[in-house]
Design a protein around this motif. Structure first.
Motif, short mmCIF file in Angstrom:
data_model
loop_
_atom_site.label_atom_id
_atom_site.label_comp_id
_atom_site.label_asym_id
_atom_site.label_seq_id
_atom_site.Cartn_x
_atom_site.Cartn_y
_atom_site.Cartn_z
N UNK A 177 0.83 -1.20 0.00
CA UNK A 177 0.00 0.00 0.00
C UNK A 177 0.87 1.26 0.00
N UNK A 301 1.75 11.01 3.80
CA UNK A 301 0.86 9.95 4.25
C UNK A 301 1.47 9.22 5.43
N UNK A 335 -7.14 -3.49 10.23
CA UNK A 335 -7.17 -2.60 9.07
C UNK A 335 -5.87 -1.80 8.94
N UNK A 336 -5.52 -1.52 7.71
CA UNK A 336 -4.36 -0.67 7.44
C UNK A 336 -4.91 0.69 7.03
N UNK A 337 -4.71 1.66 7.88
CA UNK A 337 -5.34 2.95 7.65
C UNK A 337 -4.45 3.89 6.87
N UNK A 338 -5.07 4.61 5.96
CA UNK A 338 -4.36 5.65 5.22
C UNK A 338 -4.68 6.98 5.88
N UNK A 340 -4.00 11.08 6.12
CA UNK A 340 -3.50 12.29 5.48
C UNK A 340 -3.94 13.48 6.32
N UNK A 343 -7.75 13.79 7.06
CA UNK A 343 -8.59 12.92 7.90
C UNK A 343 -7.97 12.59 9.26
N UNK A 347 -9.00 10.69 13.49
CA UNK A 347 -8.45 9.34 13.69
C UNK A 347 -8.02 9.14 15.12
N UNK B 180 -9.56 16.19 -2.11
CA UNK B 180 -8.13 15.91 -2.25
C UNK B 180 -7.87 14.64 -3.03
N UNK B 335 -13.84 8.25 12.62
CA UNK B 335 -12.79 8.40 11.63
C UNK B 335 -13.35 8.33 10.21
N UNK B 342 -5.87 -1.63 -2.27
CA UNK B 342 -4.79 -2.27 -1.53
C UNK B 342 -5.07 -2.44 -0.03
N UNK B 343 -6.02 -1.74 0.50
CA UNK B 343 -6.27 -1.95 1.94
C UNK B 343 -7.68 -2.41 2.27
N UNK B 346 -8.58 -5.67 4.41
CA UNK B 346 -8.44 -5.73 5.86
C UNK B 346 -9.47 -4.86 6.59
N UNK B 347 -10.31 -4.23 5.81
CA UNK B 347 -11.22 -3.26 6.41
C UNK B 347 -12.51 -3.92 6.82
#
Lengths: 351, 351
Positions: A177, A301, A335-338, A340, A343, A347, B180, B335, B342-343, B346-347
């Motif tokens: 990712x 990120x 979960x793998x959180x993105x 920026x 947001x 979080x 964005x 959140x 790609x993620x 896992x969500x």
DNA sequence: CAAGGAAGTGTGTCCGAACACAATATCCTT
DNA sequence: AAGGATATTGTGTTCGGACACACTTCCTTG
């Protein structure tokens, strides 16, 4: 919704006393084969589920858990894990649970080893283990298996163990990712800086290197055609790092992007910030220092791993196993959180 | 860790009976000012916290909650909310809680109105309200306030009410984020398609329009210089929509990107997929249909709102308020998750 | 001034399970 | 057949709090 049966009802239905039912339910022995049969039959018929409230009330002795995790400073990654553990404590304050924390230096295997003799003789019913030192953890697990003490892994999964559960993120996929997030900001020929922190006795399978593998895999699959330039830094000697970064900039004045696979992104981004060098950096973990740099734009990120959730669910799994005999899902990739600038403010604090 | 006091201890310490202490603890009245004082003093001194286990055991009658939410099909957004509610039920299975669900058509205010007379006379101790129809909800709240029944909002916050808590996402900011995510994929002069679903009796303050505001705000602040082209579709007449989209494509053959502020992204992306038109689409909500299109690349980003968490925490807040008198944080913006191919795997499933 | 009612207080039982201990049954000695 | 050891089984108390109910005061009111 069937009405609920009590021990007393079971006793009545099967023509024995509540004491006998109790003995059977808890495998305490001292029960005749005949009684055993009768009660078990009834138990099956009514699909008995004990009233956990009543059980916890009657049960006086608290369950004691051990959490074996890296030392942490306030606001750091393992502090967040700890916060999750604390949250679990609060969540289950009703129930008799105690958690003792033992912390080791995650860069020093010996500090891990040193803790064990202190911990092992103590009395406890469950174990949370952070898996930095896989071989040591393996040994510990065998010991715990023998004593029939359940344990939960946090951070990284270890194969061929009888862990009750694992909570962590999928390192390779998170790196993959990161690859995407970085690649969509650059051209296929741009160079990429890859910052690494040197550690002694590095486990070759550690999560940082797996993240790197995932990262490289993404770029490879998507026809990246530039250079990935590793830079090696030290975990403590900050002046030395400053020099290394300086000379790196001299050598590669064209470079405008980079990635780092641990939570030290803030150290890198603050360097470039001081130099007013516009640099696109991707890092890991929404720890306080990183969040600040994400907000002011020095990090583009962050990849979040829900450390609080990892801590919380580890405790929860043990708790529910011990009190309710509930078997959790074994492998739990979080979960793998993105994250920026836009947001990050939201979080937090949800498990 | 101080030892814990029981009702009995308090009674002893303050020289009254346990019954009196009970009356004071539960504000049942019928207590002399003198006794009140004495007990309250002791209560303060020992910082009394009741044993909730014992309380729940003694308490027989269940707390009844009403959940007033939109109808849902399996896999849809409100189904996820419902899953969160179900999860909460399981989580608190120990405690006597019952939840009754009443569902209305979120595109039809009258269906909402029709439910109220059925619900109101029933007996319940808490209320979860989905806030599609703000004015109606306002009235409902006044009614509940009078009867001193706590209520929680889900989806959207409504000002000037005495809600116990709110769980939802910040619509404007999520739109800003969408801005964005889309903008970094295009040039400042590219046109953007903005898909809207027409609804009768649209609340002007609804979350879709606030998301749009946020979206436009981002573009505006970042010197976007192209055209945003709205396309109006219907919520049910799919053939009609097909035509509208067709003619839209004819008129704007240059367009390659778009956004939609509800969870129907999959309907748009499947249209472009069928036409083999490469189109960058950003949508909302990780519902099953959208996830599929995210995975095969027809949707580039989804914005996730943690519907399960919203459902879960709503129940939890009421539950903890009723059982433990715990006052939750009032405004809880969840959140805003960025979901990509790609993620997405896992969500799920973490609250 | 006695009856009636309300206000205030205390007692006892219950919730459902855990566990210590008492009680009974069974078997084996001698 | 009595005594003792052992294998089973049943009883009673406990956990901490909720609540129904009974009891005591004290104040009205006729």
């Amino acid at each position: 919704m069937g009405k609920s049966y009590r021990i007393k009802d079971i006793a009545l239905l099967s023509g024995v006393s509540t004491g006998t039912v109790d003995r059977i339910l808890h495998h305490r022995g001292k029960v005749s084969a005949e009684a055993q049969q009768k009660v078990e039959k009834v138990l099956k018929e009514i699909d008995y589920h004990p009233n956990m409230i009543a059980r916890s009330l009657a049960l006086k002795k608290p369950y004691r858990l051990i959490a074996l995790i890296p030392k942490y400073e306030s606001g750091s990654y393992w502090d967040k894990v700890n916060q999750g553990i604390e949250k679990a404590k609060k969540e289950f304050f009703n129930y008799p649970i105690e958690i003792e924390q033992y912390c080791f230096d995650q860069y020093d295997q010996e500090s891990f080893d040193a803790l064990l003799p202190e911990i092992m003789p103590r009395n406890y019913q469950g174990f949370i283990i952070s898996t930095q030192f896989q071989e040591r953890v393996r040994k510990l697990c065998m010991d715990l298996d023998q004593r029939n003490i359940p344990y939960v892994f946090i951070d990284d999964y270890i194969n061929n163990t009888n862990c009750l559960a694992f909570y962590g993120t999928h390192s390779f996929e998170s790196g993959y990712l990161a690859g995407r997030l970085l690649y969509e900001q650059i051209k296929p020929t741009d160079s990429i800086a890859l910052f690494r922190i040197i550690q002694k006795k590095e486990d070759p399978e550690n999560n940082r290197s797996q993240r790197e593998n995932g990262f490289r895999d993404y770029l490879h699959k998507n026809k990246y055609n530039g250079r990935i330039i590793p830079i090696h830094l030290y975990s403590k000697e900050m002046e030395k790092n400053e020099h290394i970064l300086e000379s790196f900039c001299h050598e590669h004045p064209e470079i405008v992007t980079g990635v780092i696979f641990n939570s030290k992104a803030h150290a890198i981004s603050s360097f470039f910030h001081r130099k007013s060098w516009i640099f696109k950096l991707i890092g890991y973990d929404a720890i306080d220092a990183n969040i600040e740099h994400l907000q002011n734009g020095d990090i583009t990120h962050l990849i979040g791993q829900r450390p609080e959730s990892q801590g919380f669910y580890s405790v929860r799994a043990l708790f529910r196993y011990l009190l309710f005999e509930e078997i959790p899902e074994r492998v739990n990739y979080m979960p793998i959180d993105i994250l920026v600038k836009e947001n990050i403010q939201f979080y937090k604090n949800y498990l």
